[in-house]
Motif scaffolding. Structure first.
Motif, mmCIF file in Angstrom:
data_model
loop_
_atom_site.group_PDB
_atom_site.id
_atom_site.type_symbol
_atom_site.label_atom_id
_atom_site.label_comp_id
_atom_site.label_asym_id
_atom_site.label_seq_id
_atom_site.Cartn_x
_atom_site.Cartn_y
_atom_site.Cartn_z
ATOM 1 N N TYR A 102 0.547 -1.395 -0.058
ATOM 2 C CA TYR A 102 0.320 -0.114 -0.028
ATOM 3 C C TYR A 102 1.337 1.673 0.285
ATOM 4 O O TYR A 102 1.737 1.527 0.640
ATOM 5 C CB TYR A 102 -1.414 0.448 1.277
ATOM 6 N N LEU A 103 1.041 2.405 -1.096
ATOM 7 C CA LEU A 103 1.693 3.306 -1.191
ATOM 8 C C LEU A 103 1.406 3.926 -1.460
ATOM 9 O O LEU A 103 1.165 5.564 -0.894
ATOM 10 C CB LEU A 103 2.230 3.529 -2.511
ATOM 11 N N ARG A 104 -0.445 4.474 -1.505
ATOM 12 C CA ARG A 104 -1.165 5.625 -0.917
ATOM 13 C C ARG A 104 -2.330 5.474 -0.988
ATOM 14 O O ARG A 104 -3.057 4.306 -1.231
ATOM 15 C CB ARG A 104 -1.424 6.691 -2.942
ATOM 16 N N ASP A 110 -12.133 9.110 -5.781
ATOM 17 C CA ASP A 110 -10.921 7.944 -6.282
ATOM 18 C C ASP A 110 -11.591 7.223 -7.492
ATOM 19 O O ASP A 110 -12.162 6.333 -7.224
ATOM 20 C CB ASP A 110 -10.482 7.531 -5.313
ATOM 21 N N ARG A 142 -3.715 2.525 -10.043
ATOM 22 C CA ARG A 142 -3.325 3.584 -10.077
ATOM 23 C C ARG A 142 -4.555 4.582 -9.676
ATOM 24 O O ARG A 142 -6.022 4.087 -10.526
ATOM 25 C CB ARG A 142 -2.635 4.475 -11.454
ATOM 26 N N ASP A 146 -0.445 8.766 -9.794
ATOM 27 C CA ASP A 146 -0.222 7.957 -9.155
ATOM 28 C C ASP A 146 -0.412 6.798 -8.485
ATOM 29 O O ASP A 146 -1.237 6.018 -8.596
ATOM 30 C CB ASP A 146 -0.383 8.898 -7.470
ATOM 31 N N ALA A 148 -0.916 3.913 -6.167
ATOM 32 C CA ALA A 148 -1.706 3.531 -4.757
ATOM 33 C C ALA A 148 -1.009 2.322 -4.344
ATOM 34 O O ALA A 148 -1.514 2.599 -3.013
ATOM 35 C CB ALA A 148 -3.385 3.557 -5.475
#
Length: 322
Positions: A102-104, A110, A142, A146, A148
């Protein structure tokens, strides 16, 4: 079955090729799906509700799923790889495990787009289900530019064992009539302790040693306080049906539909999914009291199931019917 270095070289050609390209999610990230997820999982983390809510990170794959009515095929390369395995006799498939990063945070509104690549095809492996190949795909999710999160999903494409492949030689009449074995649970480093307990006929629940919160399914960290240290408590075995479904379709060879699958709320407060037995499938109701039993499905597989307790309405129905 086709085997050998030449065949495996043909499979390896697909590593790095696309399985999906710029595919949009069927729905934007939305509050109702987040709420349903949290209710089903019993997750009351305040971060997942209110005006500044985020989606639970573990929902990452949910936003990429197209549903039963809208299944989308992979790219030509991915379909070709699976077809190559099918033609060689590796016709069965079972999901084995997944990994997520998990990055974002994802927030309501969204809109996600995802790409997927065939990351690896293993060498031929022999498992208890049969011989085959593990195929791993990596999905990059994404929101705009970004990244995600990433989702790795691994399946085993295999040729099932035949009766003659098992110890004991040629198939007997019983072998020919015997239904396929039930799918095995996926055991990993996070849940191994749970399944070890099941083998000993103990239903173990994780407990955070920082805040005391109980949790199921087993996770590496506490969803209430984030603590990483935990111990276990043994469930009493008492529970009630919190929700349920009756499975009619799709058919699976190891099961006899229709049958009831319940989300059971244990006396300790956590919820767990399992078969509801001891009562006709059309008599299962929300609030039905159930008790834990351990069933042996073959020499190696033990599973927890939930057996309905005697309720007056059912007893009266049986007496009248008699």
């Amino acid at each position: 079955m086709e085997t050998g270095e030449a065949y495996e070289a043909r499979l390896k050609v697909y590593e790095g090729q696309r399985a999906a390209v710029a595919r949009p999610g069927k729905d934007p990230v939305n509050t109702p799906m987040i709420r349903h997820w949290c209710e089903a999982m019993g997750d009351t983390n305040p971060a997942y509700s209110g005006p500044d809510a985020i989606a639970p990170p573990t929902m990452l794959q949910a936003w990429t799923m197209s549903g039963l009515s809208g299944q989308t095929r992979g790219t030509h390369a991915y379909d070709e790889l699976l077809g190559l395995l099918d033609e060689a006799g590796y016709t069965s498939v079972v999901a084995t495990d997944c990994e997520q990063e998990y990055l974002r945070p994802l927030r309501p509104g969204d809109e996600i787009i995802y790409d997927s690549v065939i990351e690896s095809v293993s060498e031929k492996k022999t498992t208890k289900l049969g011989t085959g190949y593990f195929v791993t795909t990596r999905m990059d999710i994404r929101v705009g530019p970004d990244l995600a999160g990433t989702h790795r999903f691994r399946i085993l494409k295999y040729a099932p064992l035949r009766p003659t492949d098992r110890p004991g030689g040629s198939p007997t009449r019983r072998d020919r009539a015997q239904k396929p074995s039930r799918p095995r649970p996926v055991v990993n480093r996070d849940n191994a302790g749970f399944w070890e307990g099941v083998q000993r006929r103990r239903l173990l629940i994780q407990r955070c040693t920082t805040c005391g919160t109980l949790r199921h399914p087993w996770l590496p960290g506490c969803h209430a306080c984030g603590g990483l240290d935990w111990d276990t408590v043994e469930a009493s075995g008492e529970g009630t049906v919190y929700s349920y479904v009756v499975m009619h379709h799709p058919p699976f060879p190891a099961f006899d539909p229709p049958y009831a699958v319940g989300l059971v709320e244990l006396a300790e407060g956590v919820r767990m999914i399992g078969n509801v037995l001891g009562v006709p499938y059309d008599k299962v109701r929300i609030g039905l009291p159930v008790r834990l039993e351990f069933r042996e499905y073959d020499e190696e597989l033990v599973l927890p199931v939930w057996c309905a307790q005697e309720v007056p309405e059912m007893q009266e129905t049986r007496e009248v019917g008699t």
